[in-house]
Design a protein around this motif. Structure first.
Motif, PDB file in Angstrom:
ATOM      1  N   MET A   1       0.848  -1.195   0.000  1.00 61.73           N
ATOM      2  CA  MET A   1       0.000   0.000   0.000  1.00 61.73           C
ATOM      3  C   MET A   1       0.886   1.249   0.000  1.00 61.73           C
ATOM      4  O   MET A   1       1.823   1.339   0.785  1.00 61.73           O
ATOM      5  CB  MET A   1      -0.886  -0.015   1.239  1.00 61.73           C
ATOM      6  CG  MET A   1      -1.834   1.158   1.285  1.00 61.73           C
ATOM      7  SD  MET A   1      -3.017   1.024   2.653  1.00 61.73           S
ATOM      8  CE  MET A   1      -1.958   1.314   4.045  1.00 61.73           C
ATOM      9  N   ALA A   2       0.621   2.134  -0.909  1.00 61.71           N
ATOM     10  CA  ALA A   2       1.392   3.374  -0.941  1.00 61.71           C
ATOM     11  C   ALA A   2       0.767   4.380   0.024  1.00 61.71           C
ATOM     12  O   ALA A   2      -0.450   4.456   0.141  1.00 61.71           O
ATOM     13  CB  ALA A   2       1.385   3.937  -2.352  1.00 61.71           C
ATOM     14  N   ARG A   3       1.616   5.098   0.732  1.00 59.50           N
ATOM     15  CA  ARG A   3       1.115   6.099   1.679  1.00 59.50           C
ATOM     16  C   ARG A   3       1.732   7.458   1.361  1.00 59.50           C
ATOM     17  O   ARG A   3       2.930   7.547   1.099  1.00 59.50           O
ATOM     18  CB  ARG A   3       1.462   5.708   3.109  1.00 59.50           C
ATOM     19  CG  ARG A   3       0.828   4.412   3.527  1.00 59.50           C
ATOM     20  CD  ARG A   3       1.276   4.002   4.903  1.00 59.50           C
ATOM     21  NE  ARG A   3       0.720   2.703   5.245  1.00 59.50           N
ATOM     22  CZ  ARG A   3       1.035   2.019   6.337  1.00 59.50           C
ATOM     23  NH1 ARG A   3       1.924   2.509   7.179  1.00 59.50           N
ATOM     24  NH2 ARG A   3       0.486   0.852   6.571  1.00 59.50           N
ATOM     25  N   THR A   4       0.934   8.477   1.389  1.00 61.85           N
ATOM     26  CA  THR A   4       1.426   9.845   1.193  1.00 61.85           C
ATOM     27  C   THR A   4       1.099  10.644   2.445  1.00 61.85           C
ATOM     28  O   THR A   4      -0.070  10.716   2.849  1.00 61.85           O
ATOM     29  CB  THR A   4       0.740  10.513  -0.029  1.00 61.85           C
ATOM     30  OG1 THR A   4       0.953   9.696  -1.174  1.00 61.85           O
ATOM     31  CG2 THR A   4       1.300  11.898  -0.288  1.00 61.85           C
ATOM     32  N   SER A   5       2.115  11.212   3.053  1.00 59.28           N
ATOM     33  CA  SER A   5       1.874  11.990   4.274  1.00 59.28           C
ATOM     34  C   SER A   5       1.074  13.240   3.929  1.00 59.28           C
ATOM     35  O   SER A   5       1.057  13.689   2.779  1.00 59.28           O
ATOM     36  CB  SER A   5       3.208  12.393   4.913  1.00 59.28           C
ATOM     37  OG  SER A   5       3.844  13.366   4.097  1.00 59.28           O
ATOM     38  N   SER A   6       0.434  13.809   4.953  1.00 66.34           N
ATOM     39  CA  SER A   6      -0.347  15.035   4.702  1.00 66.34           C
ATOM     40  C   SER A   6       0.566  16.139   4.181  1.00 66.34           C
ATOM     41  O   SER A   6       0.198  16.886   3.262  1.00 66.34           O
ATOM     42  CB  SER A   6      -1.073  15.480   5.973  1.00 66.34           C
ATOM     43  OG  SER A   6      -0.133  15.725   6.993  1.00 66.34           O
ATOM     44  N   THR A   7       1.783  16.220   4.731  1.00 65.16           N
ATOM     45  CA  THR A   7       2.715  17.264   4.271  1.00 65.16           C
ATOM     46  C   THR A   7       3.021  17.102   2.796  1.00 65.16           C
ATOM     47  O   THR A   7       2.972  18.070   2.018  1.00 65.16           O
ATOM     48  CB  THR A   7       4.026  17.191   5.080  1.00 65.16           C
ATOM     49  OG1 THR A   7       3.706  17.315   6.459  1.00 65.16           O
ATOM     50  CG2 THR A   7       4.984  18.292   4.679  1.00 65.16           C
ATOM     51  N   ASP A   8       3.329  15.862   2.392  1.00 64.66           N
ATOM     52  CA  ASP A   8       3.644  15.630   0.977  1.00 64.66           C
ATOM     53  C   ASP A   8       2.425  15.860   0.092  1.00 64.66           C
ATOM     54  O   ASP A   8       2.533  16.423  -1.007  1.00 64.66           O
ATOM     55  CB  ASP A   8       4.167  14.200   0.781  1.00 64.66           C
ATOM     56  CG  ASP A   8       5.572  14.036   1.333  1.00 64.66           C
ATOM     57  OD1 ASP A   8       6.218  15.073   1.614  1.00 64.66           O
ATOM     58  OD2 ASP A   8       6.021  12.892   1.494  1.00 64.66           O
ATOM     59  N   ALA A   9       1.256  15.412   0.551  1.00 65.90           N
ATOM     60  CA  ALA A   9       0.035  15.590  -0.245  1.00 65.90           C
ATOM     61  C   ALA A   9      -0.282  17.070  -0.447  1.00 65.90           C
ATOM     62  O   ALA A   9      -0.608  17.515  -1.557  1.00 65.90           O
ATOM     63  CB  ALA A   9      -1.142  14.899   0.448  1.00 65.90           C
ATOM     64  N   GLU A  10      -0.131  17.845   0.635  1.00 63.64           N
ATOM     65  CA  GLU A  10      -0.442  19.277   0.546  1.00 63.64           C
ATOM     66  C   GLU A  10       0.581  19.993  -0.341  1.00 63.64           C
ATOM     67  O   GLU A  10       0.231  20.888  -1.117  1.00 63.64           O
ATOM     68  CB  GLU A  10      -0.464  19.885   1.957  1.00 63.64           C
ATOM     69  CG  GLU A  10      -1.666  19.389   2.756  1.00 63.64           C
ATOM     70  CD  GLU A  10      -1.434  19.361   4.259  1.00 63.64           C
ATOM     71  OE1 GLU A  10      -0.491  20.020   4.738  1.00 63.64           O
ATOM     72  OE2 GLU A  10      -2.194  18.651   4.945  1.00 63.64           O
ATOM     73  N   ARG A  11       1.836  19.577  -0.223  1.00 63.02           N
ATOM     74  CA  ARG A  11       2.888  20.188  -1.066  1.00 63.02           C
ATOM     75  C   ARG A  11       2.596  19.925  -2.546  1.00 63.02           C
ATOM     76  O   ARG A  11       2.700  20.806  -3.393  1.00 63.02           O
ATOM     77  CB  ARG A  11       4.249  19.616  -0.668  1.00 63.02           C
ATOM     78  CG  ARG A  11       5.415  20.266  -1.390  1.00 63.02           C
ATOM     79  CD  ARG A  11       6.736  19.779  -0.834  1.00 63.02           C
ATOM     80  NE  ARG A  11       6.933  20.201   0.550  1.00 63.02           N
ATOM     81  CZ  ARG A  11       7.511  19.465   1.491  1.00 63.02           C
ATOM     82  NH1 ARG A  11       7.960  18.265   1.207  1.00 63.02           N
ATOM     83  NH2 ARG A  11       7.661  19.928   2.710  1.00 63.02           N
ATOM     84  N   GLU A  12       2.216  18.685  -2.828  1.00 61.43           N
ATOM     85  CA  GLU A  12       1.900  18.310  -4.206  1.00 61.43           C
ATOM     86  C   GLU A  12       0.687  19.092  -4.714  1.00 61.43           C
ATOM     87  O   GLU A  12       0.657  19.560  -5.847  1.00 61.43           O
ATOM     88  CB  GLU A  12       1.600  16.806  -4.241  1.00 61.43           C
ATOM     89  CG  GLU A  12       1.788  16.161  -5.590  1.00 61.43           C
ATOM     90  CD  GLU A  12       1.611  14.654  -5.487  1.00 61.43           C
ATOM     91  OE1 GLU A  12       0.818  14.130  -6.269  1.00 61.43           O
ATOM     92  OE2 GLU A  12       2.252  14.019  -4.631  1.00 61.43           O
ATOM     93  N   ALA A  13      -0.306  19.262  -3.836  1.00 60.24           N
ATOM     94  CA  ALA A  13      -1.522  19.991  -4.227  1.00 60.24           C
ATOM     95  C   ALA A  13      -1.199  21.440  -4.561  1.00 60.24           C
ATOM     96  O   ALA A  13      -1.673  21.988  -5.566  1.00 60.24           O
ATOM     97  CB  ALA A  13      -2.544  19.927  -3.092  1.00 60.24           C
TER      98      ALA A  13
END
Ligand code: SF4
Length: 192
Positions: A1-13
């Motif tokens: 399962m791939a996991r994306t931290s909130s920090t990484d997700a928000e940065r990407e967004a």
């Protein structure tokens, strides 16, 4: 399962929305159908270069503007990304001048002559044709609408744009910068 931290997700967004904002500024309507707009997306270490330039600008200003430059520099440091939008300020169609007078000159030719003779300016490199200034406003509105549609905190910053004019990262005579953030508290308002 791939996991994306909130920090990484928000940065990407934020980065993704910034690119959409640049595209929106590009497709915004332009007066006379002539596009003099430039955009740039900045993130990473370059944000500190901008913040330092803003602090240096602050040192040349009187209060309360100096404090505004310093306060906004810290906002840039606390941002994930910055979108720059600028215009060249040049007359759109020299062969079909409007001679509208809105720039303070009676003819477009007179404005062009004044632009050729201009020396050191302050925050922006005027004089500019009013139609470029109109285009900048429309492009900025289109860009921040995209940010608002995606709930990305943002603010139009004169101070940031003025510092970019000095850094000359984009070839524009007027630049406005838009810092972007996704934190629990909008860092650009109620700054105390
Ligand atoms: S604002 Fe000045 S340069 Fe622009 S169309 Fe009017 S007279 Fe010409």
């Amino acid at each position: 399962m791939a996991r994306t931290s909130s920090t990484d997700a928000e940065r990407e967004a934020i980065r993704y929305v910034a690119t959409l904002m640049a595209a929106s500024a590009r497709t915004a309507p332009k007066t006379s159908g002539v596009d003099t707009t430039q955009t740039m997306v900045v993130d990473g270490d370059d944000l500190e270069l901008i913040a330092k330039a803003m602090d240096e600008e602050a040192a040349t200003k009187a209060e309360p503007l100096a404090s505004s430059f310093r306060r906004d520099a810290n906002c840039v440091r606390n941002s994930e990304c910055v979108v720059l939008v600028g215009v060249t300020g040049a007359i759109k169609k020299p062969d079909r001048p409007f001679d509208c007078g809105a720039c303070g000159f009676k003819t477009c030719k007179a404005l062009t002559g004044a632009r050729e003779k201009r020396g050191t300016s302050t925050d922006f490199d005027g004089p500019v044709c009013i139609f470029d200034a109109i285009d900048l406003g429309v492009a900025l509105g289109s860009a921040v609408k995209i940010a608002a549609d995606h709930n990305i905190d943002n603010r139009l910053m004169y101070t940031l744009g003025a510092s970019i004019t000095r850094l000359q990262w984009i070839k524009s005579d007027i630049v406005i910068g838009i810092p972007l953030s996704t934190t629990g508290k909008n860092p650009y308002f109620d700054r105390g």
